[in-house]
Design a protein around this motif. Sequence first.
Motif, short mmCIF file in Angstrom:
data_model
loop_
_atom_site.label_atom_id
_atom_site.label_comp_id
_atom_site.label_asym_id
_atom_site.label_seq_id
_atom_site.Cartn_x
_atom_site.Cartn_y
_atom_site.Cartn_z
N TRP A 1 0.99 -1.38 -0.19
CA TRP A 1 -0.11 0.27 -0.36
C TRP A 1 1.35 1.59 0.06
O TRP A 1 2.17 1.14 0.50
CB TRP A 1 -0.20 0.11 1.41
N ALA B 1 0.87 5.39 0.06
CA ALA B 1 0.43 7.47 0.47
C ALA B 1 1.50 8.75 0.61
O ALA B 1 2.66 7.79 0.51
CB ALA B 1 -0.03 7.26 2.55
N ASP C 1 -4.33 9.29 2.85
CA ASP C 1 -4.80 8.83 2.05
C ASP C 1 -4.12 7.49 1.59
O ASP C 1 -3.40 7.65 0.22
CB ASP C 1 -4.82 9.80 1.42
N GLN D 1 -3.91 3.90 0.23
CA GLN D 1 -4.10 2.91 -1.72
C GLN D 1 -3.12 2.22 -1.36
O GLN D 1 -2.18 1.77 -0.89
CB GLN D 1 -4.45 4.61 -2.26
N PRO D 2 -4.37 0.83 -1.87
CA PRO D 2 -3.52 -0.67 -3.17
C PRO D 2 -2.43 0.23 -3.75
O PRO D 2 -2.37 0.93 -4.77
CB PRO D 2 -3.89 -1.01 -3.30
N SER D 3 -0.97 -0.04 -3.65
CA SER D 3 -0.13 0.40 -4.46
C SER D 3 -0.72 0.42 -6.30
O SER D 3 -0.34 1.49 -6.78
CB SER D 3 0.89 -0.41 -4.27
N LYS E 1 -4.02 1.14 -6.81
CA LYS E 1 -4.67 2.21 -7.36
C LYS E 1 -3.76 3.61 -6.98
O LYS E 1 -4.95 4.45 -7.57
CB LYS E 1 -5.40 1.32 -6.47
N PHE E 2 -2.99 3.54 -6.72
CA PHE E 2 -2.48 4.60 -6.33
C PHE E 2 -1.73 5.58 -6.95
O PHE E 2 -1.55 5.51 -8.08
CB PHE E 2 -0.94 4.57 -5.28
N GLU F 1 -2.49 -4.12 3.76
CA GLU F 1 -3.51 -3.03 4.59
C GLU F 1 -4.04 -2.75 6.31
O GLU F 1 -3.71 -1.80 6.58
CB GLU F 1 -5.15 -3.54 3.92
N LYS G 1 -3.88 1.00 7.39
CA LYS G 1 -4.49 1.54 8.22
C LYS G 1 -4.27 2.23 9.53
O LYS G 1 -4.68 2.99 9.78
CB LYS G 1 -5.97 0.82 8.17
#
Length: 446
Positions: free
Chosen positions: A293, A295, A301, A303-305, A307-308, A321, A325
């Motif tokens: 992940w 940010a 903020d 995000q999965p890699s 989707k970043f 994940e 978090k």
Amino acid sequence: MKLPLPTFLLSALCALTLHAEYAPVPSTTPPYYRLRYEASNAPDGLIFPVSYTIWIPPGVQTLRGVIVHQHGCGEGSCKSGLTAAFDLQWQALAKKHECALLGPAYEQPEKAVCSMWCDPRNGSEQAFLKALSDLGTQSHHPELATVPWALWGHSGGANWVGNMLALHPDRIAAAWLRSGTPRVAQRDGSPAKPAELPDASCAVPTMCNLGTREGVTEKDARFGGLWPNVQKFFTDMRARGALIAVAADPNSSHDCANSRYLAIPWFDACLSARLPDHAGEAKLKPMPADGGWMAPVLNGDVQPSAKFAGDVKTAVWLPNERVAKAYAEYIKDGNVSDTTPPPAPTDVKLTGNELTWNAEADLESGVAAFVIERDGKELARLPEKPPARLIGRAIFQVNGYSDSPTPPLAEMRFTDTTAAPGEKHTYSVITVNSTGLNSAPAKTSP
């Protein structure tokens, strides 16, 4: 034939030879072991005495690794190394992964030059490697000399961890640098300079952690110069593709505050991914190519890699994940939530009016307190008084500046002074973690 000294005698001799300011220390009977080396006069030797205390999880036949909890500079921080291996929450992490927990304690006088140990090239690397071998012999775990390491360090200890990352990247499963960066220090006292890390170090999950008052928000504070060093180290390493992150605690300065509640889940994820499948083996596994992940720096903020959308060469990298978090919570308010209760105490025994028990810490949130019940009603709560100085959350083993238990070590023991002679009662003990969740009660035997 020369026979080895019994463990209890080794422990006693170690306590007797500790520098006066570093004694008394917690006793070490198995599963604890300790050894001490005098200062070296060799040109490249360690100029300070040093002791190493290790905890071996009971029942582990062959270890899979060593978790090192390295204190920082100064006499007070050095003393904290004497109790590091007794920390219940760090022990929970070590037990889960069948690792030893090691606490070095360098006997550095207050005004002595810290770099004479926190740069491993000045003798502490040699002493550390020798200690692993000698402790392996003492504890009958010779694999200590070869299994991988997970390295945590604070301040000068973070300097030490970063430099070990430069020297031994293939041995390190993960590295946590609290309030420090790797710097090379010469023995002649010339100014330290940033260490150069090999490409292999980029494959080691690394976390840079500091308080915002170390230059993020308070640039003129005592430790305000740290953030530029951390920022440059992170930026340079991330540009090389390193698996690195930076997390700033909004509530702290140079003390470790609540960092353990992010550090332990982070190490848990990295050790789960990287330790060899078979105990005793040395070769680490690479971090999985997927599952990471990201940010923006100092931004929650996550995000999965995959989707970043930002620049991956400047973003923090996080292993999964769950950690992502926790990271988002930590940089927001310095806390990490927990929804699972701690394990219940064990071996609850009543001898006369004295109650004793054992307890393992909640991996995520440790142990804050124990509730004592008599005949189903609350009788007492340990600790009975809050600590005079609170660093991070209030916990059973009062946490010190360098994230180690404050001596004297808290005992799992309670005397009921209100019970009338001859009365029979049933007692229960409940563990409370640092987020306020209770375990199931554990009762005395009928």
